[in-house]
Motif scaffolding. Structure first.
Motif, PDB file in Angstrom:
ATOM      1  N   GLY A 122       0.795  -1.208   0.000  1.00 57.08           N
ATOM      2  CA  GLY A 122       0.000   0.000   0.000  1.00 57.08           C
ATOM      3  C   GLY A 122       0.833   1.265   0.000  1.00 57.08           C
ATOM      4  N   ARG A 123       0.328   2.246   0.733  1.00 55.06           N
ATOM      5  CA  ARG A 123       0.982   3.555   0.800  1.00 55.06           C
ATOM      6  C   ARG A 123       2.400   3.450   1.362  1.00 55.06           C
ATOM      7  NH1 ARG A 123       0.053   9.036  -0.849  1.00 55.06           N
ATOM      8  NH2 ARG A 123       1.042  10.409   0.667  1.00 55.06           N
ATOM      9  N   GLN A 124       2.626   2.493   2.275  1.00 52.92           N
ATOM     10  CA  GLN A 124       3.961   2.333   2.847  1.00 52.92           C
ATOM     11  C   GLN A 124       4.965   1.954   1.772  1.00 52.92           C
ATOM     12  OE1 GLN A 124       4.620   2.865   6.327  1.00 52.92           O
ATOM     13  NE2 GLN A 124       6.664   3.039   5.450  1.00 52.92           N
ATOM     14  N   PHE A 125       4.573   1.067   0.869  1.00 57.55           N
ATOM     15  CA  PHE A 125       5.465   0.707  -0.230  1.00 57.55           C
ATOM     16  C   PHE A 125       5.773   1.929  -1.084  1.00 57.55           C
ATOM     17  CE2 PHE A 125       6.034  -0.162  -4.716  1.00 57.55           C
ATOM     18  CZ  PHE A 125       7.150  -0.988  -4.687  1.00 57.55           C
ATOM     19  N   ASP A 126       4.728   2.649  -1.473  1.00 60.40           N
ATOM     20  CA  ASP A 126       4.923   3.827  -2.319  1.00 60.40           C
ATOM     21  C   ASP A 126       5.928   4.795  -1.693  1.00 60.40           C
ATOM     22  OD1 ASP A 126       2.942   2.752  -3.912  1.00 60.40           O
ATOM     23  OD2 ASP A 126       1.399   4.187  -3.299  1.00 60.40           O
ATOM     24  N   THR A 127       5.723   5.088  -0.412  1.00 61.28           N
ATOM     25  CA  THR A 127       6.559   6.071   0.283  1.00 61.28           C
ATOM     26  C   THR A 127       7.986   5.576   0.451  1.00 61.28           C
ATOM     27  OG1 THR A 127       4.613   6.889   1.473  1.00 61.28           O
ATOM     28  CG2 THR A 127       6.770   7.461   2.388  1.00 61.28           C
ATOM     29  N   ASP A 128       8.136   4.333   0.888  1.00 64.68           N
ATOM     30  CA  ASP A 128       9.484   3.792   1.079  1.00 64.68           C
ATOM     31  C   ASP A 128      10.241   3.734  -0.239  1.00 64.68           C
ATOM     32  OD1 ASP A 128       9.020   3.522   3.762  1.00 64.68           O
ATOM     33  OD2 ASP A 128       9.002   1.325   3.778  1.00 64.68           O
ATOM     34  N   MET A 129       9.579   3.271  -1.290  1.00 66.64           N
ATOM     35  CA  MET A 129      10.261   3.176  -2.582  1.00 66.64           C
ATOM     36  C   MET A 129      10.735   4.551  -3.047  1.00 66.64           C
ATOM     37  SD  MET A 129       8.995   2.149  -6.400  1.00 66.64           S
ATOM     38  CE  MET A 129       8.719   3.891  -6.759  1.00 66.64           C
ATOM     39  N   ALA A 130       9.840   5.527  -3.011  1.00 70.93           N
ATOM     40  CA  ALA A 130      10.192   6.851  -3.513  1.00 70.93           C
ATOM     41  C   ALA A 130      11.362   7.448  -2.744  1.00 70.93           C
ATOM     42  CB  ALA A 130       8.980   7.781  -3.430  1.00 70.93           C
ATOM     43  N   ASN A 131      11.373   7.298  -1.434  1.00 76.98           N
ATOM     44  CA  ASN A 131      12.419   7.918  -0.625  1.00 76.98           C
ATOM     45  C   ASN A 131      13.732   7.148  -0.657  1.00 76.98           C
ATOM     46  OD1 ASN A 131      11.363  10.385   1.074  1.00 76.98           O
ATOM     47  ND2 ASN A 131       9.664   8.967   0.882  1.00 76.98           N
ATOM     48  N   ILE A 132      13.690   5.839  -0.596  1.00 79.47           N
ATOM     49  CA  ILE A 132      14.925   5.053  -0.664  1.00 79.47           C
ATOM     50  C   ILE A 132      15.608   5.257  -2.009  1.00 79.47           C
ATOM     51  CG2 ILE A 132      15.871   2.710  -0.744  1.00 79.47           C
ATOM     52  CD1 ILE A 132      13.775   1.921   1.362  1.00 79.47           C
ATOM     53  N   LEU A 133      14.832   5.190  -3.082  1.00 78.40           N
ATOM     54  CA  LEU A 133      15.427   5.360  -4.413  1.00 78.40           C
ATOM     55  C   LEU A 133      15.909   6.788  -4.633  1.00 78.40           C
ATOM     56  CD1 LEU A 133      15.688   3.118  -6.643  1.00 78.40           C
ATOM     57  CD2 LEU A 133      14.153   2.538  -4.775  1.00 78.40           C
ATOM     58  N   ARG A 134      15.215   7.757  -4.046  1.00 82.30           N
ATOM     59  CA  ARG A 134      15.680   9.144  -4.187  1.00 82.30           C
ATOM     60  C   ARG A 134      16.999   9.356  -3.451  1.00 82.30           C
ATOM     61  NH1 ARG A 134      17.934  13.016  -4.526  1.00 82.30           N
ATOM     62  NH2 ARG A 134      17.261  15.161  -4.876  1.00 82.30           N
ATOM     63  N   VAL A 135      17.147   8.738  -2.277  1.00 84.24           N
ATOM     64  CA  VAL A 135      18.405   8.833  -1.539  1.00 84.24           C
ATOM     65  C   VAL A 135      19.547   8.205  -2.331  1.00 84.24           C
ATOM     66  CG1 VAL A 135      19.680   8.016   0.490  1.00 84.24           C
ATOM     67  CG2 VAL A 135      17.382   8.952   0.769  1.00 84.24           C
ATOM     68  N   THR A 136      19.364   6.987  -2.776  1.00 83.25           N
ATOM     69  CA  THR A 136      20.461   6.276  -3.434  1.00 83.25           C
ATOM     70  C   THR A 136      20.869   6.935  -4.746  1.00 83.25           C
ATOM     71  OG1 THR A 136      18.896   4.719  -4.449  1.00 83.25           O
ATOM     72  CG2 THR A 136      19.893   4.067  -2.362  1.00 83.25           C
ATOM     73  N   HIS A 137      19.893   7.397  -5.516  1.00 85.95           N
ATOM     74  CA  HIS A 137      20.236   8.068  -6.769  1.00 85.95           C
ATOM     75  C   HIS A 137      20.894   9.416  -6.523  1.00 85.95           C
ATOM     76  CE1 HIS A 137      17.560   5.023  -8.511  1.00 85.95           C
ATOM     77  NE2 HIS A 137      18.174   5.281  -9.660  1.00 85.95           N
ATOM     78  N   GLY A 138      20.430  10.120  -5.503  1.00 84.22           N
ATOM     79  CA  GLY A 138      21.063  11.397  -5.190  1.00 84.22           C
ATOM     80  C   GLY A 138      22.503  11.235  -4.760  1.00 84.22           C
ATOM     81  N   GLN A 139      22.788  10.157  -4.019  1.00 91.45           N
ATOM     82  CA  GLN A 139      24.151   9.935  -3.548  1.00 91.45           C
ATOM     83  C   GLN A 139      25.123   9.607  -4.673  1.00 91.45           C
ATOM     84  OE1 GLN A 139      23.124   6.963  -0.580  1.00 91.45           O
ATOM     85  NE2 GLN A 139      23.810   8.305   1.050  1.00 91.45           N
ATOM     86  N   ILE A 140      24.638   8.889  -5.680  1.00 92.58           N
ATOM     87  CA  ILE A 140      25.564   8.472  -6.733  1.00 92.58           C
ATOM     88  C   ILE A 140      25.756   9.526  -7.818  1.00 92.58           C
ATOM     89  CG2 ILE A 140      23.840   7.410  -8.269  1.00 92.58           C
ATOM     90  CD1 ILE A 140      27.375   6.089  -7.340  1.00 92.58           C
ATOM     91  N   PHE A 141      24.894  10.529  -7.835  1.00 98.25           N
ATOM     92  CA  PHE A 141      24.908  11.498  -8.937  1.00 98.25           C
ATOM     93  C   PHE A 141      26.268  12.185  -9.081  1.00 98.25           C
ATOM     94  CE2 PHE A 141      22.434  15.155 -11.050  1.00 98.25           C
ATOM     95  CZ  PHE A 141      22.331  14.456 -12.242  1.00 98.25           C
ATOM     96  N   ASN A 142      26.824  12.662  -7.972  1.00105.78           N
ATOM     97  CA  ASN A 142      28.120  13.346  -8.032  1.00105.78           C
ATOM     98  C   ASN A 142      29.243  12.396  -8.426  1.00105.78           C
ATOM     99  OD1 ASN A 142      27.034  15.822  -7.313  1.00105.78           O
ATOM    100  ND2 ASN A 142      27.416  15.528  -5.138  1.00105.78           N
ATOM    101  N   THR A 143      29.124  11.136  -8.025  1.00102.94           N
ATOM    102  CA  THR A 143      30.157  10.159  -8.363  1.00102.94           C
ATOM    103  C   THR A 143      30.211   9.909  -9.864  1.00102.94           C
ATOM    104  OG1 THR A 143      29.909   9.095  -6.214  1.00102.94           O
ATOM    105  CG2 THR A 143      30.950   7.808  -7.956  1.00102.94           C
ATOM    106  N   ILE A 144      29.047   9.829 -10.489  1.00101.84           N
ATOM    107  CA  ILE A 144      29.016   9.649 -11.943  1.00101.84           C
ATOM    108  C   ILE A 144      29.741  10.806 -12.626  1.00101.84           C
ATOM    109  CG2 ILE A 144      27.531   9.518 -13.975  1.00101.84           C
ATOM    110  CD1 ILE A 144      25.392   8.257 -12.149  1.00101.84           C
ATOM    111  N   ALA A 145      29.470  12.024 -12.170  1.00102.24           N
ATOM    112  CA  ALA A 145      30.126  13.197 -12.759  1.00102.24           C
ATOM    113  C   ALA A 145      31.637  13.122 -12.600  1.00102.24           C
ATOM    114  CB  ALA A 145      29.588  14.472 -12.118  1.00102.24           C
ATOM    115  N   LYS A 146      32.104  12.640 -11.449  1.00106.44           N
ATOM    116  CA  LYS A 146      33.543  12.541 -11.207  1.00106.44           C
ATOM    117  C   LYS A 146      34.192  11.513 -12.137  1.00106.44           C
ATOM    118  CE  LYS A 146      36.874  12.288  -7.417  1.00106.44           C
ATOM    119  NZ  LYS A 146      37.318  13.686  -7.536  1.00106.44           N
TER     120      LYS A 146
END
Length: 227
Positions: A122-146
């Motif tokens: 339900g809503r818990q899945f939606d929220t957890d997915m959006a936030n976990i994936l946003r964290v992990t993608h945000g963290q790797i973004f600068n590394t890709i640029a480097k």
């Protein structure tokens, strides 16, 4: 964001493709000369981690198609599947050319992400997915640029270009769910916990094991999402 999700992110948050400290730090040593240019430890690590990212984010995308309760979450799942299928095809093509062994399973911590989302509904899945994936993608973004800025290897450079576009697209679709808690996400991005190396490392493939293939969706790939 609820307390339970905050605890989940605190326990699991780390760079989406892993090896961030290695890639961003002491990875300049050249380990091979290839037809595409010299290959550094950071280059090799990056290729492996792109593969590992797909091995957990692709099945999360499949979960989103089945469990997502909003159109935006389902759309995010479609983008995860299409984006990582395409990245995985690129990795599987260049890895033999560069002499890089790629994993068939994600790291223990990445498996933890999948287990958390498998248990959600339900809503818990939606929220957890959006936030976990946003964290992990945000963290790797600068590394890709480097990697893109520093690599001498043309194949790694092309992969970094593709990964940059894919990660930006995935960041955008997560934000468009309307479920991302930016205060919590930015905190997690800037203060990831220290994790044991063994938890952050995908295991090597077993001898004789068939290579896992992330199959592209039968329909055309979703159009990249802009802000």
């Amino acid at each position: 964001m609820g307390g339970a999700l905050s605890l989940t992110l605190a326990a699991l948050a780390y760079p989406g493709m892993l090896g961030l400290q290695t890639v961003a730090g002491s990875g300049d040593r050249i380990i091979a000369q290839t037809s595409a240019g010299s290959l550094t430890e950071a280059d090799r690590d990056f290729v492996v981690k792109v593969r590992a990212a797909g091995l957990w984010e692709y099945p999360v995308g499949q979960m989103a198609l089945e469990k997502g309760t909003t159109k935006a979450v389902v759309t995010a799942g479609e983008h995860l599947i299409a984006g990582h299928a395409a990245l995985d095809a690129a990795v599987r093509k260049i890895a033999p050319e560069l002499g890089i062994t790629i994993p068939n399973r994600p790291s223990p911590q990445q498996q933890g992400f999948v287990a958390t989302l498998q248990a959600d509904s339900g809503r818990q899945f939606d929220t957890d997915m959006a936030n976990i994936l946003r964290v992990t993608h945000g963290q790797i973004f600068n590394t890709i640029a480097k990697i893109r800025a520093n690599t001498r290897n043309t194949l790694v450079r092309q992969l970094a270009d593709q990964a940059n576009d894919t990660v930006l697209d995935h960041i955008t679709v997560m934000e468009k769910t309307g479920l991302v808690d930016m205060d919590e996400v930015l905190f997690q991005e800037t203060s990831p916990p220290k994790l044991p190396a063994e938890d952050m490392t995908p295991p090597p493939p077993s001898p004789g094991q068939s290579e896992v293939v992330l199959t592209p969706p039968p329909t055309s790939s979703p159009e990249p999402t802009t802000g």
